[in-house]
Design an enzyme around this catalytic site. Structure first.
Site, short mmCIF file in Angstrom:
data_model
loop_
_atom_site.label_atom_id
_atom_site.label_comp_id
_atom_site.label_asym_id
_atom_site.label_seq_id
_atom_site.Cartn_x
_atom_site.Cartn_y
_atom_site.Cartn_z
N ASP A 51 0.83 -1.20 0.00
CA ASP A 51 0.00 0.00 0.00
C ASP A 51 0.87 1.26 0.00
O ASP A 51 2.07 1.21 0.25
CB ASP A 51 -0.92 0.01 1.23
CG ASP A 51 -1.97 -1.07 1.18
OD1 ASP A 51 -2.33 -1.50 0.07
OD2 ASP A 51 -2.44 -1.49 2.26
N TYR A 110 6.24 -10.04 6.75
CA TYR A 110 6.16 -8.60 7.02
C TYR A 110 6.60 -8.33 8.45
O TYR A 110 6.46 -9.19 9.34
CB TYR A 110 4.72 -8.10 6.87
CG TYR A 110 4.27 -7.86 5.45
CD1 TYR A 110 4.35 -6.59 4.88
CD2 TYR A 110 3.74 -8.89 4.68
CE1 TYR A 110 3.91 -6.36 3.58
CE2 TYR A 110 3.31 -8.67 3.38
CZ TYR A 110 3.40 -7.40 2.84
OH TYR A 110 2.97 -7.18 1.56
#
Length: 258
Positions: A51, A110
């Site tokens: 994002d 992540y």
């Protein structure tokens, strides 16, 4: 001939990975640079999408060339000189013609960085928590993700994902201090969340972190967290955390060994 690019990027000045009509994405910048270096129109396919504002310590993307790269070192120097200061190209790897940066990835990891001390050096890459968080409770709740398959409660609404099924293999908070491996990010008092899965949904990690932070604040119990998972409703989960503290940390392939 197909190649994989290994790269990293600072996402602060990009509107995410994917190319967009009215904003600059990382993909577009790399494609433009490849086209200049190779003197050919080049399209790339990334290992996934990040994002706007999210960083990548490690990302892979594949592209095709008619002729092989003859001088790898010169190619990398040219790419890094032209691609801009926010992107680094570390390697270009010849792969099989059917190798795919997105579909062949066996797992992705992540990390989300939280600091308990205000710092002028790390604030662009972490989220500052002004209050104490109960890490033990957060880890108890995070462990429930290992036995979860449907992550609808943490998926962005109205996304184009065909399924919300993910195989989460690791989900854990670790403390950061001067002696820890994460201390190199200038965080001397904080925590880092690591999550590894075969795939991730759009906005999933930031929604998971936001809900776990609510557990750490005492706003939710571990049982509440399990109920949120079971509801399969994004509106039941916590807020999406700020993007600057999130890094795509590692992408693994069965045929690339570092």
């Amino acid at each position: 001939m197909r190649y994989f690019l290994q790269l990293s990027y600072n996402g602060a000045n990009f509107h995410g990975w994917q190319s967009q009509p009215n904003a600059i994405g990382v993909q577009q910048r790399i494609e433009e640079t490849l086209s200049v270096v190779t003197r050919l129109p080049i399209s790339i396919v990334g290992a996934g999408r990040t994002d706007s504002g999210v960083h990548a310590r490690q990302m892979f993307a594949h592209f095709d060339l008619i002729e092989p790269i003859k001088d790898k070192e010169r190619f990398l120097i040219s790419m890094n000189r032209l691609v801009g200061k926010d992107i680094s190209i570390f390697d270009v790897i010849p792969v099989a013609d059917n190798a795919h940066a997105r579909f062949d990835a066996s797992e992705r990891s992540y990390k989300y960085f939280v600091t308990f001390e205000k710092s002028p050096f790390i604030h662009p890459y972490s989220w500052h928590s002004p209050s104490h968080l109960d890490v033990e409770k957060m880890n108890e709740a995070a462990s429930l993700l290992l036995s979860t398959d449907d992550f609808t409660s943490f998926a962005k609404l109205h996304s184009d994902a065909k399924t919300n099924i993910c195989d989460v293999r690791k989900a854990r908070w670790d403390k950061i201090d001067e002696e820890s491996v994460h201390g190199s990010l200038f965080i001397n008092n904080g925590i880092v969340f690591t999550i590894t899965a075969d795939r991730f949904l759009r906005n999933m990690v930031r929604a998971v972190v936001g809900t776990l932070v609510d557990v750490g604040r005492g706003k939710l119990s571990v049982e509440d967290f399990q109920n949120i998972v079971n509801k399969k409703n994004r509106c039941a989960a916590g807020t999406s955390m700020p993007p600057q503290a999130l890094f795509l940390w590692e992408v693994k392939y069965p045929y690339i060994h570092e």
